[in-house]
Design a protein around this motif. Structure first.
Motif, PDB file in Angstrom:
ATOM      1  N   ALA A   2       0.834  -1.205   0.000  1.00  0.00           N
ATOM      2  CA  ALA A   2       0.000   0.000   0.000  1.00  0.00           C
ATOM      3  C   ALA A   2       0.870   1.257   0.000  1.00  0.00           C
ATOM      4  O   ALA A   2       0.604   2.200  -0.708  1.00  0.00           O
ATOM      5  CB  ALA A   2      -0.906  -0.010   1.210  1.00  0.00           C
ATOM      6  N   PHE A   3       1.912   1.218   0.795  1.00  0.00           N
ATOM      7  CA  PHE A   3       2.685   2.433   1.000  1.00  0.00           C
ATOM      8  C   PHE A   3       4.007   2.402   0.263  1.00  0.00           C
ATOM      9  O   PHE A   3       5.047   2.154   0.835  1.00  0.00           O
ATOM     10  CB  PHE A   3       2.906   2.669   2.499  1.00  0.00           C
ATOM     11  CG  PHE A   3       2.005   3.744   3.017  1.00  0.00           C
ATOM     12  CD1 PHE A   3       2.267   5.075   2.713  1.00  0.00           C
ATOM     13  CD2 PHE A   3       0.888   3.435   3.776  1.00  0.00           C
ATOM     14  CE1 PHE A   3       1.425   6.078   3.174  1.00  0.00           C
ATOM     15  CE2 PHE A   3       0.046   4.432   4.241  1.00  0.00           C
ATOM     16  CZ  PHE A   3       0.317   5.754   3.928  1.00  0.00           C
ATOM     17  N   GLN A  30       7.774   1.898   7.586  1.00  0.00           N
ATOM     18  CA  GLN A  30       7.006   1.895   8.844  1.00  0.00           C
ATOM     19  C   GLN A  30       5.508   1.940   8.560  1.00  0.00           C
ATOM     20  O   GLN A  30       4.726   1.239   9.197  1.00  0.00           O
ATOM     21  CB  GLN A  30       7.404   3.117   9.689  1.00  0.00           C
ATOM     22  CG  GLN A  30       8.786   2.994  10.285  1.00  0.00           C
ATOM     23  CD  GLN A  30       9.329   4.359  10.690  1.00  0.00           C
ATOM     24  OE1 GLN A  30       8.822   5.397  10.289  1.00  0.00           O
ATOM     25  NE2 GLN A  30      10.387   4.350  11.494  1.00  0.00           N
ATOM     26  N   LEU A  31       5.139   2.769   7.597  1.00  0.00           N
ATOM     27  CA  LEU A  31       3.715   2.878   7.286  1.00  0.00           C
ATOM     28  C   LEU A  31       3.206   1.556   6.718  1.00  0.00           C
ATOM     29  O   LEU A  31       2.074   1.151   6.992  1.00  0.00           O
ATOM     30  CB  LEU A  31       3.468   4.028   6.304  1.00  0.00           C
ATOM     31  CG  LEU A  31       3.749   5.426   6.863  1.00  0.00           C
ATOM     32  CD1 LEU A  31       3.435   6.489   5.818  1.00  0.00           C
ATOM     33  CD2 LEU A  31       2.945   5.695   8.125  1.00  0.00           C
ATOM     34  N   ARG A  33       4.220  -1.358   7.572  1.00  0.00           N
ATOM     35  CA  ARG A  33       4.021  -2.229   8.749  1.00  0.00           C
ATOM     36  C   ARG A  33       2.672  -1.918   9.401  1.00  0.00           C
ATOM     37  O   ARG A  33       1.922  -2.817   9.774  1.00  0.00           O
ATOM     38  CB  ARG A  33       5.131  -1.983   9.786  1.00  0.00           C
ATOM     39  CG  ARG A  33       6.443  -2.644   9.481  1.00  0.00           C
ATOM     40  CD  ARG A  33       6.476  -4.080   9.998  1.00  0.00           C
ATOM     41  NE  ARG A  33       6.559  -4.175  11.454  1.00  0.00           N
ATOM     42  CZ  ARG A  33       5.800  -4.984  12.193  1.00  0.00           C
ATOM     43  NH1 ARG A  33       4.875  -5.732  11.622  1.00  0.00           N
ATOM     44  NH2 ARG A  33       5.951  -5.030  13.503  1.00  0.00           N
ATOM     45  N   ILE A  34       2.376  -0.637   9.533  1.00  0.00           N
ATOM     46  CA  ILE A  34       1.110  -0.245  10.165  1.00  0.00           C
ATOM     47  C   ILE A  34      -0.066  -0.687   9.289  1.00  0.00           C
ATOM     48  O   ILE A  34      -1.079  -1.191   9.799  1.00  0.00           O
ATOM     49  CB  ILE A  34       1.084   1.283  10.420  1.00  0.00           C
ATOM     50  CG1 ILE A  34       2.204   1.661  11.396  1.00  0.00           C
ATOM     51  CG2 ILE A  34      -0.266   1.724  10.952  1.00  0.00           C
ATOM     52  CD1 ILE A  34       2.458   3.158  11.530  1.00  0.00           C
ATOM     53  N   MET A  35       0.091  -0.553   7.989  1.00  0.00           N
ATOM     54  CA  MET A  35      -0.990  -0.972   7.091  1.00  0.00           C
ATOM     55  C   MET A  35      -1.207  -2.481   7.155  1.00  0.00           C
ATOM     56  O   MET A  35      -2.327  -2.962   7.008  1.00  0.00           O
ATOM     57  CB  MET A  35      -0.715  -0.527   5.652  1.00  0.00           C
ATOM     58  CG  MET A  35      -0.741   0.987   5.436  1.00  0.00           C
ATOM     59  SD  MET A  35      -2.130   1.877   6.174  1.00  0.00           S
ATOM     60  CE  MET A  35      -3.481   1.297   5.155  1.00  0.00           C
ATOM     61  N   LEU A  37      -0.834  -4.241   9.882  1.00  0.00           N
ATOM     62  CA  LEU A  37      -1.606  -4.398  11.127  1.00  0.00           C
ATOM     63  C   LEU A  37      -3.089  -4.089  10.852  1.00  0.00           C
ATOM     64  O   LEU A  37      -3.982  -4.860  11.206  1.00  0.00           O
ATOM     65  CB  LEU A  37      -1.052  -3.432  12.176  1.00  0.00           C
ATOM     66  CG  LEU A  37      -1.826  -3.289  13.481  1.00  0.00           C
ATOM     67  CD1 LEU A  37      -1.598  -4.506  14.362  1.00  0.00           C
ATOM     68  CD2 LEU A  37      -1.403  -2.027  14.245  1.00  0.00           C
ATOM     69  N   ILE A  38      -3.313  -2.986  10.178  1.00  0.00           N
ATOM     70  CA  ILE A  38      -4.676  -2.567   9.872  1.00  0.00           C
ATOM     71  C   ILE A  38      -5.358  -3.563   8.935  1.00  0.00           C
ATOM     72  O   ILE A  38      -6.558  -3.818   9.038  1.00  0.00           O
ATOM     73  CB  ILE A  38      -4.642  -1.151   9.230  1.00  0.00           C
ATOM     74  CG1 ILE A  38      -4.193  -0.108  10.265  1.00  0.00           C
ATOM     75  CG2 ILE A  38      -5.996  -0.778   8.657  1.00  0.00           C
ATOM     76  CD1 ILE A  38      -3.922   1.267   9.663  1.00  0.00           C
ATOM     77  N   THR A  40      -5.481  -6.603   8.922  1.00  0.00           N
ATOM     78  CA  THR A  40      -6.107  -7.777   9.543  1.00  0.00           C
ATOM     79  C   THR A  40      -7.618  -7.597   9.649  1.00  0.00           C
ATOM     80  O   THR A  40      -8.357  -8.563   9.785  1.00  0.00           O
ATOM     81  CB  THR A  40      -5.553  -8.030  10.958  1.00  0.00           C
ATOM     82  OG1 THR A  40      -5.774  -6.849  11.739  1.00  0.00           O
ATOM     83  CG2 THR A  40      -4.057  -8.318  10.914  1.00  0.00           C
ATOM     84  N   LEU A  41      -8.088  -6.350   9.559  1.00  0.00           N
ATOM     85  CA  LEU A  41      -9.531  -6.106   9.644  1.00  0.00           C
ATOM     86  C   LEU A  41     -10.280  -6.748   8.486  1.00  0.00           C
ATOM     87  O   LEU A  41     -11.470  -7.051   8.597  1.00  0.00           O
ATOM     88  CB  LEU A  41      -9.823  -4.593   9.641  1.00  0.00           C
ATOM     89  CG  LEU A  41      -9.329  -3.797  10.842  1.00  0.00           C
ATOM     90  CD1 LEU A  41      -9.710  -2.330  10.688  1.00  0.00           C
ATOM     91  CD2 LEU A  41      -9.938  -4.354  12.131  1.00  0.00           C
ATOM     92  N   ARG A  42      -9.566  -6.933   7.389  1.00  0.00           N
ATOM     93  CA  ARG A  42     -10.235  -7.488   6.205  1.00  0.00           C
ATOM     94  C   ARG A  42     -10.821  -8.874   6.477  1.00  0.00           C
ATOM     95  O   ARG A  42     -11.773  -9.281   5.828  1.00  0.00           O
ATOM     96  CB  ARG A  42      -9.254  -7.538   5.031  1.00  0.00           C
ATOM     97  CG  ARG A  42      -9.509  -6.411   4.052  1.00  0.00           C
ATOM     98  CD  ARG A  42      -8.517  -6.445   2.912  1.00  0.00           C
ATOM     99  NE  ARG A  42      -7.503  -5.426   3.110  1.00  0.00           N
ATOM    100  CZ  ARG A  42      -6.196  -5.621   2.975  1.00  0.00           C
ATOM    101  NH1 ARG A  42      -5.720  -6.798   2.643  1.00  0.00           N
ATOM    102  NH2 ARG A  42      -5.368  -4.624   3.170  1.00  0.00           N
ATOM    103  N   ALA A  43     -10.252  -9.571   7.448  1.00  0.00           N
ATOM    104  CA  ALA A  43     -10.701 -10.931   7.740  1.00  0.00           C
ATOM    105  C   ALA A  43     -12.089 -10.960   8.376  1.00  0.00           C
ATOM    106  O   ALA A  43     -12.727 -12.002   8.451  1.00  0.00           O
ATOM    107  CB  ALA A  43      -9.682 -11.600   8.661  1.00  0.00           C
ATOM    108  N   ILE A  44     -12.564  -9.828   8.865  1.00  0.00           N
ATOM    109  CA  ILE A  44     -13.824  -9.838   9.623  1.00  0.00           C
ATOM    110  C   ILE A  44     -14.996  -9.532   8.697  1.00  0.00           C
ATOM    111  O   ILE A  44     -14.968  -8.580   7.920  1.00  0.00           O
ATOM    112  CB  ILE A  44     -13.799  -8.757  10.731  1.00  0.00           C
ATOM    113  CG1 ILE A  44     -12.469  -8.820  11.466  1.00  0.00           C
ATOM    114  CG2 ILE A  44     -14.956  -8.948  11.686  1.00  0.00           C
ATOM    115  CD1 ILE A  44     -12.252  -7.637  12.370  1.00  0.00           C
ATOM    116  N   GLY A  45     -16.032 -10.345   8.804  1.00  0.00           N
ATOM    117  CA  GLY A  45     -17.243 -10.104   8.022  1.00  0.00           C
ATOM    118  C   GLY A  45     -18.057  -9.000   8.691  1.00  0.00           C
ATOM    119  O   GLY A  45     -18.394  -9.093   9.866  1.00  0.00           O
TER     120      GLY A  45
END
Lengths: 95, 490, 476
Positions: A2-3, A30-31, A33-35, A37-38, A40-45
């Motif tokens: 992404a970054f 660094q960004l 790495r943060i992206m 982390l973020i 992981t939200l894709r896994a949630i319905g």
């Protein structure tokens, strides 16, 4: 990824921060790495889930339309880096 | 006991019985600050003259017959609260010379009670950090071990209270910034229900998550402060009409019948065994006092950190746009045009972590990414709130560790921002939901570092949390332990 | 095949509240720079917005007046961009959920037909401050007195098909906001501002690429700018070129629109719900209360004027252009001929106001005085011509109608004997013209009437003069 560095540059410009060229690769990493982390939200319905903007389930309160203070210009402008004739000064704004 | 070791209750009693005056008390603490602050770096500004004047005024009020519980008692504010006529930096170069033209509601309310402000406390820059190392004015050191971080972002508040520089302090908590440093410094702190404490004059980091609260040496002291801090404020649209309450009233209620929930998600991999053991012991103490303990699930808690690092930076990127070098704040030298003024002032004025979060926040809100990141995170936020809602249908309080580890060495997590973010893994979900939570000391590591236990409650159950914490503290010694200044590096 | 013009307007109406939309600073125009500011509108760290209820009520009033859906829940969002007159670095506006939804405005066209123009939405937002460029070298001065003044942005559907329709819509909306007393409508001071979206297409084809024209601060500028822009786009299209979607500024001095290059940089406003504000919920009681305070609206008033005063549609339309003018007319029309009253208000009164450059609100002749003047015409105390002289006096020097008539001896001569004597004198003095008249030069009647009126200093009753003259001239 992404970054990439271009994204960092474009985003930094939107946020009006002049990142020196030398910092961009490290910031991009660094960004990224943060992206991750973020990401992981894709896994949630969340198809049927409404977005939560605020913890309070209240309505906006309203204030009455009355002037509530006197002129405090001198105090309010005391922190300004450049002031003349009661105006905040900035480099010429080009329309 | 010496003056700097007394609880708010004891200080009030001493003032009431004229065993010491507010001026004497204030003078003693100012002297202690002068001696210890060079090591701890907890205070950014000490308002000695104003403090002594306020103390004299408080003594006069007391002499005239007033007897407020907080009248004449010193306090210090996290430097995120605006204080009229006093420098307010938010830990940033951006506001290095900013003298606020007005005071935060919290500051005004405590001052009106006759509390004596000793000064402004160090913090992570714009409250973005979990170790107090992002402060432009240097890291705060942990009074229990000066090679260790005090936690953040209210690290100055926690360290000052732990070191006895001030009996109580204000802090703010956006993702754990009261509870995490309270845990790491062995003090008690509460993040109230969102909407309890006015945000007016509290420099915004993430408006839908930020909440002010007290840090002190006991739950009772926190309740005394919260009684004044929590109030509806018409200047803050997000202030709750039912914000005020008497938090002292139910403080002593026995815990018989209390239903305690323990979330498995808080005891998984990554939790330090010493922390786990101390918290387990804490839960057992509550059981001994009559509470029933059961397991609860917070299945979306593992996503709290990711959710937070979309929403908080997004709000921050917008909240921090006002720092543009025009009306106040740092302005770069000789800008060549308007864009240059913005870009260099903002680059120079913000530290690396703040810039990083502004970039993340700008990115997740930008065209084409809003739905994938921002909206998605808002949806997960709903799920996290639902988890708590379900859990609080079964239990009255949820208990777990405040932090996965005790205080870590200065510099240990600076290389990897994400490692630092995970220090808040147990505290963030609470802010997303907006519920109250507190941290209280529950033991020490073999190395002598404090361990914090976290209590979480349903909306407006702040009084219940203080009640549970108070009953716990009546029976345990942890909150009374005082650091004996270990110096050196870890 | 011709081109079809497609125009939509975005109007920013400053709401005439006493204080700003999110703080208790005064909105008075023309104060010392930055003297109407506070921590909130200066975006001091930690300051927070609280919504002004008067701004909400005024938005509701507009919504009710255009028959719009009022959204029970609307949301304030942040529009993020950097500009020195925007202290927070974002403008608080409404994005996905505006307070006012779809409504309509009916405009009257010159051919006498009516057209319904759709209003897409109207939303509340805050105004920016002002950048002043003239006073400084290489610097701009920022005045934030206007920052935070409430605005209602009223967005039309692309329903207008000519500059004339756009002007009619804007005038209608202008009249409406003043009727509702939600905006002072002062276009020079910028309280009522208009941007236009213009595109051309072949009839029946999908919408063409549009240009947005800014800085249209008068009805005339709107018309001129649209005419220029339509011609410009037509030229490009007919030469086979493409219209660039862009923002263009109208330069009134040159009478042209030009591209705003500095704004060409792609904007990414990063809208998101403002976490400092909660959803605005319109309570039915509030809506009902605002409804109760609504004045009679222009369309309804116009229909009533046609019915009650038997006025033609045109007259009723002119007289109901503003609430103050309509009220004025209704006071003049009490007990006198309503059409005569209408002629006087529309003719002499509006003419004099226009010539003097003043508004009806500050008209020097009260409605009661004008009513009396019209009454004196009706009761034949004075002639219409004399009445016009008296009106001039009233307008420029004040005074009372009857006193002026008496003092200046302007009472009409209606005594048949006296008029006959005057006529006889004139007839005797002009034998040649009498002969010519009798020989068939009918047009000379005017000459004789003029001479008699002159001899009477304009005071002779013209009808009687006519009758007696004809009688004498035809008598052989």
């Amino acid at each position: 990824m992404a970054f990439d560095q271009d994204t960092v540059r474009r985003t930094a410009h939107l946020a009006r921060m002049a990142l020196p060229q030398t910092e961009i690769p490290a910031v991009a990493e660094q960004l990224e790495r943060i992206m991750e982390l973020i990401g992981t939200l894709r896994a949630i319905g969340t198809e049927d889930t409404s977005p939560m903007a605020h913890p309070l389930d209240l309505d906006q309160p309203l204030r009455s339309d009355t002037v509530d203070h006197r002129d405090r210009r001198a105090v309010l402008m005391a922190n300004a880096p450049a002031v003349e004739h009661g105006l905040f000064l900035v480099p010429k704004v080009i329309e | 006991m010496e003056l700097h070791e007394l609880s708010l209750r004891a200080l009030h009693q001493g003032l009431q019985e004229r065993r010491f005056s507010s001026v004497e008390l204030t003078g003693a603490l100012l002297a202690r600050i002068a001696r210890m602050n060079p090591t701890l770096n907890a205070f950014l500004t000490v308002t000695e003259t104003e403090a002594l004047a306020a103390a004299a005024a408080a003594d006069a009020r007391r002499a005239a017959g007033e007897d407020g519980l907080l009248l004449g008692i010193p306090v210090a504010h996290k430097d995120i609260f605006c204080t009229a006529g006093v420098r307010t930096t938010c830990g940033s170069k951006m506001l290095e010379r900013f003298v606020s033209p007005y005071s935060a509601t919290v500051v005004e309310r405590l001052a009106a009670e006759g509390m004596v402000m000793l000064g402004k406390l160090n913090m992570d820059e714009f409250a973005m950090g979990s170790s107090n190392e992002t402060s432009y004015f240097g890291a705060v050191r942990n009074p229990w071990h000066t090679g260790m971080v005090p936690g953040g972002s209210s690290g100055g508040s926690a360290a000052a209270v732990a070191a006895g520089l001030v009996p109580a302090a204000t802090g703010t908590d956006t993702g754990g910034s009261i509870r995490q440093p309270a845990a790491l410094c062995g003090v008690t702190g509460i993040k109230p229900t969102y909407g309890r404490v006015s945000r007016y004059g509290m420099i915004a980091f993430a408006s839908s998550l930020d909440q002010g609260g007290p840090l002190a040496r006991s739950a009772e002291d926190c309740a005394l402060l919260l009684n004044v801090m929590a109030a509806h404020d018409p200047r803050d649209s997000t202030s709750h009409p039912a914000a005020a309450s008497d938090f002292l009233r139910g403080l002593d209620r026995p815990l018989q019948g209390l239903r305690v929930g323990v979330p498995e998600e808080f005891f998984g991999a990554g939790l330090d065994p010493e922390v786990a053991a101390a918290v387990q012991a804490g839960i057992e103490e509550l059981a001994r006092q009559g509470a029933s303990v059961q397991s609860v699930r917070l299945p979306n808690n593992p996503y709290a950190v990711s959710t937070y690092y979309v929403l908080a930076p997004a709000e921050a990127s917008s909240n921090l746009a006002r720092f543009d070098g025009v009306r106040y704040t740092h302005r770069t030298e000789v800008p060549k045009d308007l864009t240059d003024l913005y870009q260099r002032s903002r680059y120079e004025g913000f530290g690396a972590e703040v810039r990083r979060r502004i970039l993340v926040g700008t990115y997740v809100l930008s065209a084409g990414y809003y739905d994938a990141y921002y909206r998605k995170a808002q949806q997960v936020r709903s799920l996290i709130r639902e988890d708590f809602r379900r859990a609080f249908a079964e239990v009255d309080v949820i208990i777990g560790p405040t932090t996965p580890t005790p205080a870590f060495p200065l510099g240990a997590k600076n290389a990897d921002p994400v490692a630092m973010y995970l220090a808040d893994i147990y505290t963030i979900a609470v802010n997303l939901a907006g519920i109250p939570a507190m941290s209280l000391p529950c033991g020490f590591t073999r190395g002598g570092l404090p361990i914090g236990m976290q209590l979480m409650g349903d909306y407006f159950a702040d009084d219940l949390l203080l009640n549970v914490a108070h009953r716990y503290q009546r029976e345990t010694p942890w909150h009374t332990a005082r650091p004996s200044f270990i110096t050196g590096e870890a | 095949m011709g081109w079809e013009v497609v125009i939509g307007l975005e109007v920013h109406a400053q709401l005439n509240t006493a204080t700003k939309i999110f703080c208790g600073c005064s909105t008075t125009f023309g104060a010392e720079p930055n003297s109407h500011t506070c921590p909130v509108c200066l975006a001091m760290p930690g300051a927070l917005p609280v919504l002004n209820e008067a701004a909400v009520d005024k938005a509701i009033a507009l919504g009710l007046a255009i028959g719009a859906e009022l959204n029970r829940q609307s949301v304030f969002a942040r529009k993020n961009y950097f500009y020195p007159d925007l202290p927070k670095g974002y403008q608080i506006s409404q994005y996905e959920l505006p307070v006012v939804g779809k409504g309509t405005l009916t405009i009257s066209l010159t051919d006498g037909t009516e057209k319904v123009v759709g209003v897409t939405r109207a939303h509340l937002e805050e105004d920016a401050g002002k950048s002043l460029h003239e006073a400084f070298v290489d610097q701009s001065g920022i005045d934030l007195n206007r920052a935070g003044t409430p605005l209602l942005e009223i967005v039309s559907e692309p329903d207008m098909r000519s500059p004339a329709e756009a002007v009619a819509y804007l005038k209608k909306l202008h009249a409406l906001v003043r009727y509702l007393d939600i905006c002072d409508g002062n276009m020079q001071e910028g309280s009522f501002r208009c941007d236009a979206n213009v595109s051309l297409r072949r009839p029946g084809a999908p919408l063409g690429t549009r240009a947005e024209i800014k800085n249209l601060n008068s009805f005339r500028f709107l018309e001129k700018a649209l005419e220029y822009e339509i011609a410009r786009q037509r030229d490009i299209l007919e030469r086979g070129g493409c219209i660039v979607q862009e923002t263009r500024l109208y330069d009134a001095g040159r009478g042209e629109t030009r591209s705003m290059r500095s704004k060409e940089e792609a904007n990414d406003y990063r809208y998101f719900p403002d976490p400092d504000l909660l959803p605005l919920v319109l309570d039915p009681a509030r809506i009902a209360r605002v409804r109760g305070t609504l004045p009679e609206l222009p369309d309804i008033k116009r229909a009533r004027f046609m019915r009650q005063y038997a006025l033609p549609a045109y007259d009723a339309g002119v007289l109901t252009m503003s609430r103050v003018l309509a009220d004025y007319y209704e006071q003049v029309a009490v007990g006198v001929d309503s059409k005569l009253a209408a002629n006087w208000v529309m003719g002499e009164l509006l003419g004099a106001l226009n010539k003097a450059g003043i508004e009806i609100e500050t008209c020097p002749v009260s409605a009661e005085k004008l009513r009396l003047l019209v009454q004196r015409i009706e009761d034949q105390t004075i002639s219409g011509k004399i009445a016009k002289e008296i009106f001039e006096d009233l307008f420029h020097s004040g005074g009372e109608v009857d006193a002026i008539i008496e003092k200046r001896g302007l009472r009409q001569i209606t005594d048949t004997g006296a008029i006959a004597a005057l006529v006889d004198g004139i007839v005797a003095a002009h034998p040649q013209q009498v002969a010519d008249f009798r020989a068939g030069k009918d047009k000379l009647l005017g000459f004789f009437v003029g001479q008699v009126m002159k001899a009477s200093k304009g005071k002779a009753n013209p009808d009687q003069v006519n009758t007696i003259l004809l009688e004498r001239l035809r008598k052989e």
